[in-house]
Write a protein that holds these residues in place. Structure first.
Motif, short mmCIF file in Angstrom:
data_model
loop_
_atom_site.label_atom_id
_atom_site.label_comp_id
_atom_site.label_asym_id
_atom_site.label_seq_id
_atom_site.Cartn_x
_atom_site.Cartn_y
_atom_site.Cartn_z
N HIS A 186 0.87 -1.17 0.00
CA HIS A 186 0.00 0.00 0.00
C HIS A 186 0.91 1.23 0.00
CE1 HIS A 186 -4.32 1.11 1.35
NE2 HIS A 186 -3.82 2.10 0.65
N CYS A 187 0.77 2.10 -0.99
CA CYS A 187 1.69 3.24 -1.05
C CYS A 187 0.99 4.50 -1.53
CB CYS A 187 2.89 2.92 -1.93
SG CYS A 187 2.62 2.98 -3.69
N GLY A 188 1.64 5.62 -1.25
CA GLY A 188 1.15 6.90 -1.73
C GLY A 188 1.40 7.03 -3.22
N GLU A 189 0.54 7.79 -3.89
CA GLU A 189 0.64 7.94 -5.34
C GLU A 189 2.00 8.50 -5.77
OE1 GLU A 189 -1.51 10.43 -8.99
OE2 GLU A 189 -2.33 10.53 -6.96
N GLY A 190 2.56 9.38 -4.96
CA GLY A 190 3.82 10.00 -5.33
C GLY A 190 4.99 9.04 -5.40
N GLY A 237 -3.08 4.95 -1.83
CA GLY A 237 -3.94 5.70 -0.93
C GLY A 237 -3.19 6.78 -0.17
N SER A 238 -3.91 7.46 0.69
CA SER A 238 -3.34 8.53 1.50
C SER A 238 -2.42 7.95 2.58
CB SER A 238 -4.47 9.32 2.17
OG SER A 238 -5.14 8.50 3.13
N THR A 239 -1.68 8.82 3.24
CA THR A 239 -0.82 8.39 4.34
C THR A 239 -1.65 7.70 5.42
OG1 THR A 239 0.80 10.14 3.95
CG2 THR A 239 0.73 9.20 6.16
N ASP A 240 -2.79 8.27 5.79
CA ASP A 240 -3.64 7.65 6.81
C ASP A 240 -4.12 6.28 6.37
OD1 ASP A 240 -3.33 9.78 8.50
OD2 ASP A 240 -5.42 10.47 8.39
N ALA A 241 -4.46 6.14 5.08
CA ALA A 241 -4.94 4.85 4.57
C ALA A 241 -3.84 3.81 4.62
CB ALA A 241 -5.46 5.01 3.14
N VAL A 242 -2.61 4.21 4.29
CA VAL A 242 -1.47 3.28 4.32
C VAL A 242 -1.23 2.80 5.75
CG1 VAL A 242 1.01 3.05 3.94
CG2 VAL A 242 -0.40 4.24 2.25
N VAL A 243 -1.15 3.74 6.69
CA VAL A 243 -0.90 3.39 8.09
C VAL A 243 -2.04 2.53 8.63
CG1 VAL A 243 -0.67 4.32 10.43
CG2 VAL A 243 0.57 5.38 8.53
N GLY A 244 -3.27 2.89 8.29
CA GLY A 244 -4.42 2.12 8.76
C GLY A 244 -4.43 0.70 8.23
N ALA A 245 -4.08 0.53 6.96
CA ALA A 245 -4.06 -0.80 6.36
C ALA A 245 -2.99 -1.68 7.01
CB ALA A 245 -3.82 -0.70 4.86
#
Length: 301
Positions: free
Chosen positions: A99-103, A130-138
């Motif tokens: 899971h990673c940020g688009e950048g 996904g967003s930083t929060d989504a990555v950490v949450g996953a």
């Protein structure tokens, strides 16, 4: 002590993830009454309340969070065991969830997956963006194995295997007044229209925290989940945007300046896994490869 079976874990984790009995039941394809009854049975057997119920849904109690952490550990250890047994049976297939940020996508594809070669067994990759929060949450919820994100919040739920400094930059249209400045601070950007990623993205959360601490008001003209839209917003001369340098391709009609504010110039990219998890060999090998091959984690001055 209650022994949780696969159905217990599946239902309980769905209730936590979706925040309500009905939503979890819809996702699982069962009746809400069946989910509610199973939660009540678990509470009865354990002798504690697991869920705080309200008109807005459910939240885990302290005891409920302990049970959730135990279930995550059970699932992860089962995955670890299955991989070891697969080795003994000669099965070569592995699944790794990233899971990673688009950048970070271009770097991940070109320098990460593009240079991995043969690891000695076949890996099937599952990639979410996904967003930083989504990555950490996953990662925290056991839904992903490896996370790559910008400036994640400090939390005991994940641990960083690698990090590197990535100053936050302002993207400026050519001919804009800020383009004539060699050093730009966030306060210099406040009078102009800006485009931002939504809350939960590392860049925006960092910007808003610094702006709040400094008494700076940022009023975005555009909110978007697309980094490409941010670039196009600037290229069209509509205003400013903010991204790490590594997320910005060299383009005509865009100037780039590192923001001089200390908190913004010290931001960083992180390669992460769930804390306290014993990593399967496939996950560990890929994570170590990404650490040494992705440009995002090369040391910067």
């Amino acid at each position: 002590m209650m022994i949780f079976d696969r159905r217990d874990i599946r239902v309980y984790m769905a209730v936590h993830r979706y925040g309500s009995i009905r939503a979890a039941a819809d996702q699982l394809g069962v009746a809400p009454s069946a989910v509610s009854r199973q939660m009540a049975d678990m509470e009865s057997q354990l002798g504690v309340t697991l869920l705080e119920r309200s008109s807005r849904g459910v939240n885990l109690t302290d005891a409920g969070r302990l049970v959730l952490e135990h279930m995550r550990h059970v699932v992860e250890e089962a995955g670890y065991l299955n991989e070891q047994l697969s080795d003994l049976r000669g099965i070569q297939q592995r699944n790794v969830r990233i899971h990673c940020g688009e950048g970070f996508l271009a770097d991940f594809m070109q320098n990460g997956l593009g240079s991995i070669g043969s690891p000695g067994f076949q890996i099937r990759y599952e990639l979410l963006v996904g967003s930083t929060d989504a990555v950490v949450g996953a990662l925290a919820n056991g839904e992903s194995d490896i996370g790559i994100a910008y400036n994640p919040p400090a939390t005991g739920a994940v641990r960083s295997l690698a990090s590197a400094r990535h100053p936050l930059c302002v993207l400026i249209p050519s001919g804009h007044p800020l383009a004539a400045m060699t050093s730009v601070q966030l306060a210099d950007c406040a009078p102009y229209p800006v485009a931002l990623l939504p809350k939960g993205h590392g860049t925006t959360d960092l910007l808003m925290r610094v702006a709040s601490d400094s008494g700076i008001a940022l009023s975005p003209l555009l909110m978007t989940t697309s980094i490409d839209a941010l670039r196009r917003f600037v290229k069209a001369g509509l205003g400013l945007a903010f991204l790490p340098r590594a997320s910005v391709a060299v383009e005509d009609a865009i100037e780039l300046r590192e923001l001089a504010d200390a908190a913004l110039s010290g931001a960083s990219a992180h390669l992460m896994v769930r804390a306290r998890r014993r990593l399967p060999a496939s996950v560990d090998r890929l994570a170590r490869h990404l650490e040494t091959s992705m440009a995002s984690f090369f040391p910067r001055c």
